[in-house]
Design an enzyme around this catalytic site. Structure first.
Site, short mmCIF file in Angstrom:
data_model
loop_
_atom_site.label_atom_id
_atom_site.label_comp_id
_atom_site.label_asym_id
_atom_site.label_seq_id
_atom_site.Cartn_x
_atom_site.Cartn_y
_atom_site.Cartn_z
N LYS A 210 2.04 4.42 1.25
CA LYS A 210 2.25 5.11 2.93
C LYS A 210 2.35 6.38 2.57
CE LYS A 210 5.08 4.92 7.02
NZ LYS A 210 4.47 6.27 7.36
N GLU B 35 0.99 -0.97 0.04
CA GLU B 35 0.05 0.08 0.05
C GLU B 35 0.95 1.32 0.04
OE1 GLU B 35 -2.23 -0.16 3.53
OE2 GLU B 35 -3.62 -1.96 2.80
N LYS C 18 10.67 2.91 3.02
CA LYS C 18 10.79 4.56 2.70
C LYS C 18 11.93 4.68 2.23
CE LYS C 18 8.26 6.89 6.56
NZ LYS C 18 8.48 7.83 7.62
N GLU D 122 -5.37 6.91 7.96
CA GLU D 122 -4.36 8.07 7.56
C GLU D 122 -5.32 9.26 7.40
OE1 GLU D 122 -0.23 8.78 8.37
OE2 GLU D 122 -1.44 7.11 8.53
N LYS E 170 2.36 -5.60 3.66
CA LYS E 170 1.43 -6.09 4.79
C LYS E 170 1.30 -7.59 4.35
CE LYS E 170 -0.89 -1.99 6.15
NZ LYS E 170 -2.38 -1.29 6.24
N LYS F 79 7.44 -1.21 6.90
CA LYS F 79 7.38 0.21 6.15
C LYS F 79 8.70 0.26 5.40
CE LYS F 79 8.34 2.85 10.48
NZ LYS F 79 7.75 3.71 11.32
N ARG G 49 -1.99 9.24 11.71
CA ARG G 49 -2.76 8.09 11.91
C ARG G 49 -3.95 8.42 12.82
NH1 ARG G 49 -0.49 2.82 12.50
NH2 ARG G 49 -2.13 1.14 12.56
#
Length: 1088
Positions: A416, A414, A598, A467, A579, A596, A421
């Site tokens: 980010k 997905e 990045k 989010e 996930k 996550k 949050r």
């Protein structure tokens, strides 16, 4: 009088009248009997006494330890049981808790039943403070002092256990204690609205002391250390300022924990004004000692700093307390549920087993409780659940995770998002929002977003996880996190002008839902993610850019993830989430079920924030009781910016130093050792200056209105230090003057060998960001300048090139940044000798990026990963997204990879021609026209079948691009006019490009502001040689506002700051005044 406070006049008038009366500032205040007696039970039968009192006789005396089962205790301790019968556990005696020598002092107190109710979503227990009224707050403070003064965790827990063993076993009693020990976890009380700065001013007012006095200065400048005192802790500052002014313990009426809790309840009431808060604080101040004040303000600030973490304290209370709190985020529920659960089980054990067997059974019970299934805990709406968290992983570890998959569709990716949050709880018409820290954010987002939730969430009762972000409908992109609360709180930057077209114009909140935790009165956290996503889609209806469900992409290889991450970087997205579709939702868990990804987690990927030399321009005092408290332990770093580059003598060092200023860029406080910090402090200490917002230094430029300001500042031209910084990412911000800042910066090295002229300039920071944000987005004015920025060349390039950083790292990077290892390649030809080439993209077939780079080196050329002022050509396969910004900048030729292939195959430098060009600069197009026509048909060489095909292809290109030679002719003509008529009166504005504030939305003609007075200025500017731009870009030098309507000044300033452009704001009066005087007038004189 027992107090050394300054009283109001009314208090002085009644002093004699009341001197023999007890202090009644607290309702239901306890009355002390100062006479000592050895018979503590004489007054127990007093009908006004609450019959269950806290007994702290010798609570910390090792010879008299009272032990009894508490909620966390599952074993029966038999040590010193002989003393238990002699101690009354239901009566409080506060005389010899901490003093083992003085054992004969007891006090008799009369209490009145006090019960208050706190309104919550699910009120379980009223705030019954009767038992708390029997516990002196001084006992609590002494407990905290013992905990904070002992460095061993085991001793801290021992003190807490001894205190608990004397504490009455009731859930409400434990709750009222825990909310004082862990005030940061207490969600029943609203925010007090009191921080250190406010409290300091209030204490100075309450004490009626001069702001210039020693005690006042200690409070107001609590972070600063002096020769005699260590700063950094506000509680300690309060204690030192009050110790000679407040009550002492001799013959005073002791304040109870119940009294303190009542005062905190009153302070936290949402409509409590300043006058009421002052009154409450005054009552507490007059009834407490300096030591008690220290802990009182720490509770208000929710910073106990006692060395015990939240988890340690909760686990001490009960082994399952952490799990319960993660599910409920409610201390009250934790105390209630776990207390009764334990009490019930202990009673069963007493009935079944003998005393000697009880110990083993309780151990088994403890193990069973440790293995408690969190999914059996009751989920309740409006009790926020701690969010499930994602782990950070490298590319190598991601391979291991993917290889462990039991199916090809087990993992999804997905986007980010860079927002907040948020957990949405919906029960019919009632909707609440909770942050990741379980704070109620309904007051911030509710009024704006609840109508959207009611429209889009179909389920009557549910809990959604997602989010919350900001969508800008004008720029058609999601905004950064920093703009979220600005929008929600309607802070439009108009400063009360009432103009609806502020910085929030065209922006709206958007919720991206990615999980569902509760629906139709049932928790679904125990379902796999795949099923939860199916439920989520059934419960939500999509509304574009307002309420959406996060899109999932199935992945089963690293190459797929890298490809998606490349797209995320190009689109300026924050990163990705990987996930496991089989994962259950575990509150507060951070494992590889969610990962996550990045850009900054992939080392050496050239994100522009790898290794920077920055100069110290400010300092911050550390807070807390640790070794850095009260000293300059954090630093503001800046970059030099040339304020005026019009002087011709760029080699004049004094002129250069005079014109430089320093833009704030970031704040750093980690990466150096204590020894290194002390060395920095010693070197910098003589040069610090106190920062004042009323008189800010001109050499240091901060973002207005001082969103991030240091406690002290320094002039780097006189003396400073350069720090080598490592960071994860460079991002846009409005907190620093630079317009950008670093995420997670840390110090790699203190560069004593460098000065401020050796550090990164503002120009380089802009280049770093453009590299990161769109891979190769460079702006010509900043990279090459326009002929007026030569002075910046004095700033040495101390940072490594991105190519060097990548080579040094030796780690994997994304394909678009991958540098081919050519260390073993020996040049066999000198075709490209002295030529620097940057390959962006090769073909999808034989001639990949890597192969092209090898061919360049074999032909004697040099390759780089990013173009610089020394780069001759950029190579690509076609007009891909990654080179669009380079094309728009127009400063470098972009050539097809076929040219490299032809040079290699023909073993010569094949002349460039239109057929090879993806984009040509103006100078290159002129050169082409010398040998051929605009379609590439040569004037010299004979026409061949291939050259004719090339010409036809070029005709098609020119039809699409409209690249006509007339542009160069126009430029030449304009240059000639400027050369010969530059000093004429009609050339007054020839050097300037103006943007007229004609449109409500910048650059949008359809939003023309009616009845504006800018038309005359428009004509005058053009008549006197100026240029008009309808776009807000980096070519603009001035923005013109209507002198009769300055309501949009703040909006324009924000626009300029957000783009970090050196644009000046003028008015129509300034235009006319300059024309009348035949010269450019000082701008500040007009705006003031």
């Amino acid at each position: 009088m027992a107090l050394s406070l300054y009283y109001d006049e009314d208090d002085d008038e009644n002093e004699n009248e009341n001197k023999d009366k007890p202090n009644n500032d607290f309702k239901n205040q306890q009355q002390i009997n100062t006479s000592k007696t050895t018979n503590n039970n004489n007054n127990i039968n007093n009908k006004n006494n609450y019959n269950n009192k806290f007994n702290d006789d010798d609570i910390f005396n090792n010879d008299k330890i009272i032990t009894k089962p508490r909620v966390t205790t599952t074993t029966t301790t038999t040590k010193n049981t002989s003393t238990n019968s002699n101690i009354n556990k239901t009566k409080f005696n506060d005389d010899d808790i901490f003093d083992d020598e003085d054992e004969d002092s007891n006090s008799n107190k009369t209490t009145t039943t006090t019960t208050t109710t706190t309104t919550t979503t699910d009120t379980i227990i009223t705030n019954d403070y009767r038992y708390q009224k029997t516990v002196p707050f001084s006992s609590f403070c002494d407990l905290m002092n013992r905990i904070i003064n002992d460095t061993k965790i085991s001793n801290k827990k021992n003190y807490l256990e001894k205190f608990m063993n004397h504490y009455k076993d009731e859930p409400n009693n434990f709750y009222q204690l825990l909310r004082l020990i862990l005030p940061q976890l207490d969600k029943d009380r609203n925010s007090y609205g009191l921080k250190e700065k406010t409290l300091a001013r209030l204490y100075v007012e309450l004490l009626n002391i001069s702001p210039e006095s020693v005690d006042a200065m200690r409070l107001l400048n609590w972070k600063k250390s002096t020769n005699d005192e260590i700063g950094g802790d506000f509680g300690t500052a309060v204690y030192l300022s009050l110790k000679n002014r407040c009550n002492n313990d001799n013959g005073r009426i002791k304040v109870s924990m119940g009294d303190i809790n009542e005062s905190l309840d009153q302070l936290s009431q949402p409509l409590t004004d300043k006058k009421t808060k002052v009154s409450i604080l005054k009552k507490v101040l007059r009834s407490t000692t300096a030591q008690e004040q220290k802990w009182f303000v720490r509770i208000i600030l929710k910073e106990m700093k006692n060395g015990l973490s939240d988890n340690i304290t909760l686990k001490f209370f009960h082994p399952d307390a952490i799990d319960h709190f993660n599910i409920t985020s409610n201390l009250r529920l934790v105390c209630t549920n776990l207390f009764y659960m334990t009490q019930s089980k202990q009673k069963e054990l007493k009935d079944k087993q003998k005393l000697e067997e009880k110990e083993n059974l309780l151990k088994q019970q403890q193990q069973q409780q440790n293995d408690l299934d969190i999914y059996k805990l009751e989920i309740k709406l409006f009790n926020p659940i701690k969010p499930m968290l994602a782990n950070r992983q490298s590319i190598d570890n991601l391979s291991m995770i993917l290889n462990s998959a039991i199916s090809a569709t087990q993992f999804v990716v997905e986007k980010k998002f860079d927002g907040e949050r948020i957990q949405i709880h919906k029960d019919g018409e009632q909707v609440k929002y909770f942050s990741r820290n379980s704070n109620d954010s309904t007051g911030i987002y509710g009024s704006m977003f609840t109508p959207i939730v009611k429209e889009c969430v179909l389920a009557e009762r549910c809990i959604l996880d997602g989010e919350l972000i900001v969508w800008d409908s004008i720029s058609q992109r999601f905004e950064d996190f920093g703009n979220l609360k600005t929008l929600a709180l309607n802070k439009d930057g108009i400063s009360g002008s009432g103009d609806p077209l502020g910085i929030n114009y065209g922006k709206q909140l958007c919720f991206i839902a990615f999980d569902i935790l509760f629906v139709k009165d049932q928790s679904v956290m125990n379902l796999p993610l795949m099923q939860r996503l199916m439920l989520l889609k059934r419960c939500v209806t999509i509304k574009s850019k307002q309420f959406e469900i996060s899109e999932q992409t199935t992945v089963n290889s690293i190459s797929q993830i890298i490809s998606l991450l490349e797209s995320a970087i190009i689109n300026r997205e924050e990163g990705l989430m990987l996930k496991n579709l089989h994962s259950l939702y575990v509150p507060a868990e951070r494992k590889d079920k969610w990962v996550k990804i990045k850009p900054e987690y992939i080392d050496g990927m050239g994100n522009g924030a790898d290794d920077l030399d920055l100069v110290i321009i400010g300092g911050y005092y550390g807070s807390g009781l640790n070794r850095r408290g009260g000293t300059i332990s954090h630093f503001m770093l800046g970059v030099p910016f040339i304020a005026d580059s019009t002087d011709t003598d760029i080699d004049d060092e004094s002129t250069f130093d005079k014109n430089v200023i320093f833009y704030s860029f970031c704040k750093v406080g980690s990466g150096y050792t204590d020894i290194q910090l002390k060395s920095l402090q010693k070197d910098l200490d003589p040069h610090w200056n106190n920062f004042s917002t009323s008189k800010p230094p001109s050499i240091i430029q901060l973002a207005e209105p001082f969103k991030e300001k240091p406690d002290v500042w320094i002039d780097p031209r006189v003396y400073s230090k350069v720090l080598q910084i490592k960071a994860s990412q460079i991002v846009v911000t409005d907190k620093y003057k630079c317009g950008y800042t670093l995420r997670f910066p840390r110090v790699l090295k203190i560069r004593d060998d460098k000065g401020w002229k050796d550090c990164c300039s503002h120009e380089e920071i802009i280049d770093l960001f453009t590299n990161y944000s769109t891979n190769l987005n460079f702006k010509r004015d900043h990279e090459y300048g326009d002929g007026s920025g030569g002075k910046n060349k004095k700033l040495k390039k101390s940072k490594k090139t991105t190519n060097q950083l990548l080579a040094d790292s030796g780690l994997k990077v994304l394909s678009i940044f991958q540098d081919t290892d050519t260390s073993g390649i020996i040049p066999t030809q000198n075709i490209f000798q002295g030529i620097e080439i940057c390959v962006i993209k090769g073909s999808s077939g034989e001639y990949t990026k890597s192969k092209l780079e090898i061919m360049i080196v074999e032909m004697g050329g040099s390759k780089v990963q990013y173009p610089s002022r020394n780069t001759n050509y950029v190579i690509s396969s076609k007009e891909v997204v990654k080179i669009q910004n380079l094309i728009q900048s127009g400063f470098i030729d972009i050539v097809s990879f076929n040219w490299i292939v032809d040079c290699y195959n023909e073993k010569r430098l094949v002349p460039l021609g239109p057929k090879y060009m993806i984009f040509s600069t103006e100078s290159t197009k002129k050169r082409f026209l010398l040998d051929s026509d605009q379609f590439g048909d040569s004037y010299i060489n004979e026409t061949t079948e291939q050259s004719l095909k090339d010409s036809f292809n070029q005709i098609d290109k020119l039809k699409l691009k409209k690249q006509l030679s007339i542009n160069s002719t126009t430029t030449t003509t304009t240059t000639s006019i400027s050369k010969y008529f530059s000093n004429c009166w009609w050339s007054l504005f020839k050097e300037f490009t103006f943007y007229l504030d004609l449109y409500q939305v910048v650059g949008e003609k359809s939003t023309l502001i009616e009845n504006n007075n800018l038309e005359l200025s428009n004509l005058n500017i053009q008549f006197y040689g100026g240029k008009i731009s309808i776009e807000f870009n980096n070519k603009i030098t001035h923005v013109v506002l209507d002198s009769l309507d300055l309501s949009r000044i703040t909006f324009i300033k924000n626009k300029i700051n957000s783009l970090s452009l050196p644009i000046q704001i003028v008015t129509t009066n300034w235009i006319q005044l300059s024309i009348n005087n035949y010269s450019i007038q000082p701008i500040l004189e007009i705006l003031d």
